[in-house]
Design a protein around this motif. Structure first.
Motif, PDB file in Angstrom:
ATOM      1  N   PHE A 168       0.807  -1.217   0.000  1.00 37.57           N
ATOM      2  CA  PHE A 168       0.000   0.000   0.000  1.00 37.57           C
ATOM      3  C   PHE A 168       0.846   1.276   0.000  1.00 37.57           C
ATOM      4  N   GLU A 169       2.153   1.139  -0.183  1.00 39.61           N
ATOM      5  CA  GLU A 169       3.064   2.281  -0.302  1.00 39.61           C
ATOM      6  C   GLU A 169       2.988   3.221   0.893  1.00 39.61           C
ATOM      7  N   VAL A 170       2.787   2.664   2.077  1.00 35.88           N
ATOM      8  CA  VAL A 170       2.772   3.468   3.294  1.00 35.88           C
ATOM      9  C   VAL A 170       4.218   3.683   3.740  1.00 35.88           C
ATOM     10  N   GLU A 171       4.556   4.937   4.031  1.00 37.11           N
ATOM     11  CA  GLU A 171       5.935   5.278   4.413  1.00 37.11           C
ATOM     12  C   GLU A 171       5.925   6.099   5.699  1.00 37.11           C
ATOM     13  N   ARG A 172       6.797   5.708   6.628  1.00 38.51           N
ATOM     14  CA  ARG A 172       7.002   6.504   7.846  1.00 38.51           C
ATOM     15  C   ARG A 172       8.160   7.465   7.576  1.00 38.51           C
ATOM     16  N   PHE A 173       8.041   8.704   7.972  1.00 32.26           N
ATOM     17  CA  PHE A 173       9.122   9.671   7.731  1.00 32.26           C
ATOM     18  C   PHE A 173       9.253  10.612   8.924  1.00 32.26           C
ATOM     19  N   GLY A 174      10.376  11.334   8.906  1.00 29.42           N
ATOM     20  CA  GLY A 174      10.693  12.262   9.991  1.00 29.42           C
ATOM     21  C   GLY A 174      11.931  11.770  10.731  1.00 29.42           C
ATOM     22  N   ALA A 175      13.001  12.582  10.693  1.00 26.75           N
ATOM     23  CA  ALA A 175      14.245  12.183  11.351  1.00 26.75           C
ATOM     24  C   ALA A 175      14.963  13.428  11.843  1.00 26.75           C
ATOM     25  N   VAL A 176      15.727  13.253  12.919  1.00 25.25           N
ATOM     26  CA  VAL A 176      16.524  14.353  13.464  1.00 25.25           C
ATOM     27  C   VAL A 176      17.584  14.756  12.446  1.00 25.25           C
ATOM     28  N   GLY A 177      17.774  16.074  12.317  1.00 27.10           N
ATOM     29  CA  GLY A 177      18.761  16.591  11.374  1.00 27.10           C
ATOM     30  C   GLY A 177      18.172  17.034  10.045  1.00 27.10           C
ATOM     31  N   GLU A 178      16.934  16.684   9.750  1.00 25.90           N
ATOM     32  CA  GLU A 178      16.318  17.135   8.504  1.00 25.90           C
ATOM     33  C   GLU A 178      16.041  18.643   8.559  1.00 25.90           C
ATOM     34  N   GLU A 179      16.089  19.276   7.405  1.00 28.61           N
ATOM     35  CA  GLU A 179      15.705  20.679   7.339  1.00 28.61           C
ATOM     36  C   GLU A 179      14.189  20.778   7.435  1.00 28.61           C
ATOM     37  N   PHE A 180      13.737  21.710   8.225  1.00 27.35           N
ATOM     38  CA  PHE A 180      12.299  21.821   8.458  1.00 27.35           C
ATOM     39  C   PHE A 180      11.578  22.170   7.150  1.00 27.35           C
ATOM     40  N   ASP A 181      10.516  21.389   6.849  1.00 28.71           N
ATOM     41  CA  ASP A 181       9.691  21.606   5.661  1.00 28.71           C
ATOM     42  C   ASP A 181       8.243  21.652   6.116  1.00 28.71           C
ATOM     43  N   PRO A 182       7.601  22.813   6.039  1.00 29.41           N
ATOM     44  CA  PRO A 182       6.216  22.922   6.527  1.00 29.41           C
ATOM     45  C   PRO A 182       5.238  22.024   5.774  1.00 29.41           C
ATOM     46  N   ASN A 183       5.637  21.517   4.597  1.00 33.48           N
ATOM     47  CA  ASN A 183       4.745  20.635   3.846  1.00 33.48           C
ATOM     48  C   ASN A 183       4.669  19.240   4.455  1.00 33.48           C
ATOM     49  N   VAL A 184       5.722  18.822   5.167  1.00 34.05           N
ATOM     50  CA  VAL A 184       5.735  17.472   5.733  1.00 34.05           C
ATOM     51  C   VAL A 184       5.992  17.470   7.244  1.00 34.05           C
ATOM     52  N   HIS A 185       6.330  18.633   7.812  1.00 36.87           N
ATOM     53  CA  HIS A 185       6.615  18.721   9.248  1.00 36.87           C
ATOM     54  C   HIS A 185       5.601  19.641   9.929  1.00 36.87           C
ATOM     55  N   GLU A 186       5.311  19.319  11.158  1.00 35.12           N
ATOM     56  CA  GLU A 186       4.489  20.178  12.014  1.00 35.12           C
ATOM     57  C   GLU A 186       5.303  20.489  13.262  1.00 35.12           C
ATOM     58  N   ALA A 187       5.682  21.760  13.432  1.00 35.98           N
ATOM     59  CA  ALA A 187       6.538  22.155  14.559  1.00 35.98           C
ATOM     60  C   ALA A 187       5.696  22.314  15.825  1.00 35.98           C
ATOM     61  N   LEU A 188       6.020  21.509  16.826  1.00 36.39           N
ATOM     62  CA  LEU A 188       5.340  21.622  18.120  1.00 36.39           C
ATOM     63  C   LEU A 188       6.177  22.428  19.117  1.00 36.39           C
ATOM     64  N   SER A 198      20.143  26.872   9.636  1.00 39.48           N
ATOM     65  CA  SER A 198      18.779  26.932   9.090  1.00 39.48           C
ATOM     66  C   SER A 198      17.843  26.217  10.044  1.00 39.48           C
ATOM     67  N   GLU A 199      16.565  26.343   9.770  1.00 41.89           N
ATOM     68  CA  GLU A 199      15.569  25.677  10.605  1.00 41.89           C
ATOM     69  C   GLU A 199      15.761  24.165  10.484  1.00 41.89           C
ATOM     70  N   THR A 200      16.095  23.521  11.610  1.00 44.30           N
ATOM     71  CA  THR A 200      16.460  22.104  11.578  1.00 44.30           C
ATOM     72  C   THR A 200      15.649  21.324  12.598  1.00 44.30           C
ATOM     73  N   VAL A 201      15.239  20.108  12.202  1.00 45.21           N
ATOM     74  CA  VAL A 201      14.518  19.217  13.110  1.00 45.21           C
ATOM     75  C   VAL A 201      15.517  18.667  14.125  1.00 45.21           C
ATOM     76  N   THR A 202      15.245  18.927  15.394  1.00 41.62           N
ATOM     77  CA  THR A 202      16.150  18.447  16.451  1.00 41.62           C
ATOM     78  C   THR A 202      15.537  17.335  17.286  1.00 41.62           C
ATOM     79  N   GLN A 203      14.239  17.119  17.143  1.00 42.95           N
ATOM     80  CA  GLN A 203      13.583  16.033  17.867  1.00 42.95           C
ATOM     81  C   GLN A 203      12.296  15.646  17.126  1.00 42.95           C
TER      82      GLN A 203
END
Length: 227
Positions: A168-188, A198-203
């Motif tokens: 079904f092509e289901v993919e889990r994504f999101g990793a520390v160190g990625e550049e923040f992308d508002p299209n696929v990330h939600e900043a809490l 640059s804006e970086t995912v730290t957790q």
């Protein structure tokens, strides 16, 4: 009119009516004799000089009657009728081919739309199932992170995740160190630091899931930006 009452025809012209030249006395006498002989022959035949021997005008064809007959012949011509019928049938055939072509094109478009709609419905069904499973997948991910996923349960979970990924092509994504992308990330959470440019995912608080190119749920993350 009797022979005695017939006019006497004389030709005493000094100029030849044909050539326009002056006649000699002998030529005048010869022309006069010829005119007299012609008059006598006409009298014997019962007609005046210049008329047809039977006393009537020469016969001329009735052009109107001939034209009417020709038109009737054309109308009754089987070859012309067959050609007209063949032309009409060719026109009908051309129209039928055009209608068939248009029908074929509409059918092809219908098939294409149906395939696209079927694929879209299938994708929406998978997305609906994944959305329902997201809380369960979150619990599975949390249990794995804390070492609580062991034994037969771990094998079942791995099989479930493998099926979702391959079929079904289901993919889990999101990793520390990625550049923040508002299209696929939600900043809490957000923080500032001199260590990043640059804006970086730290957790990663909760991983994101997508089916194909569509994001079912964005990855919920903590972001650190430059000071």
């Amino acid at each position: 009119m009797s022979d005695a009452e017939q006019p006497v025809i004389r030709d005493k012209r000094r100029l030849d009516p044909t050539t326009g030249e002056l006649r000699t006395a002998e030529e005048v006498a010869a022309a006069d004799a010829a005119a007299t002989a012609a008059a006598e022959r006409a009298a014997e035949a019962g007609a005046l000089p210049g008329e047809e021997p039977d006393g009537g005008a020469s016969e001329t064809p009735d052009l109107a009657s001939a034209g009417a007959a020709s038109g009737a012949t054309d109308a009754d011509d089987p070859v012309a009728a067959a050609k007209a019928e063949a032309a009409d049938l060719q026109d009908q055939l051309a129209r039928a081919k055009a209608d068939l072509y248009n029908l074929d094109q509409r059918f092809n478009q219908f098939v294409k739309r149906s395939r696209v709609e079927v694929q879209a419905e299938k994708l929406r069904g998978v997305e609906s199932v994944v959305e329902a499973l997201v809380p369960v997948l979150d619990d599975v991910d949390a249990a794995r992170a804390h070492g609580g996923l062991e034994g037969p349960l771990a094998a079942v979970v791995e099989k479930l995740e493998s099926t979702l990924t391959t079929r079904f092509e289901v993919e889990r994504f999101g990793a520390v160190g990625e550049e923040f992308d508002p299209n696929v990330h939600e900043a809490l959470m957000h923080a500032a630091s001199d260590e990043v440019e640059s804006e970086t995912v730290t957790q990663v608080l909760q991983p994101g899931y997508r089916v194909g190119e569509r994001v079912v749920r964005p990855a919920r993350v903590a972001v650190t930006g430059p000071q």
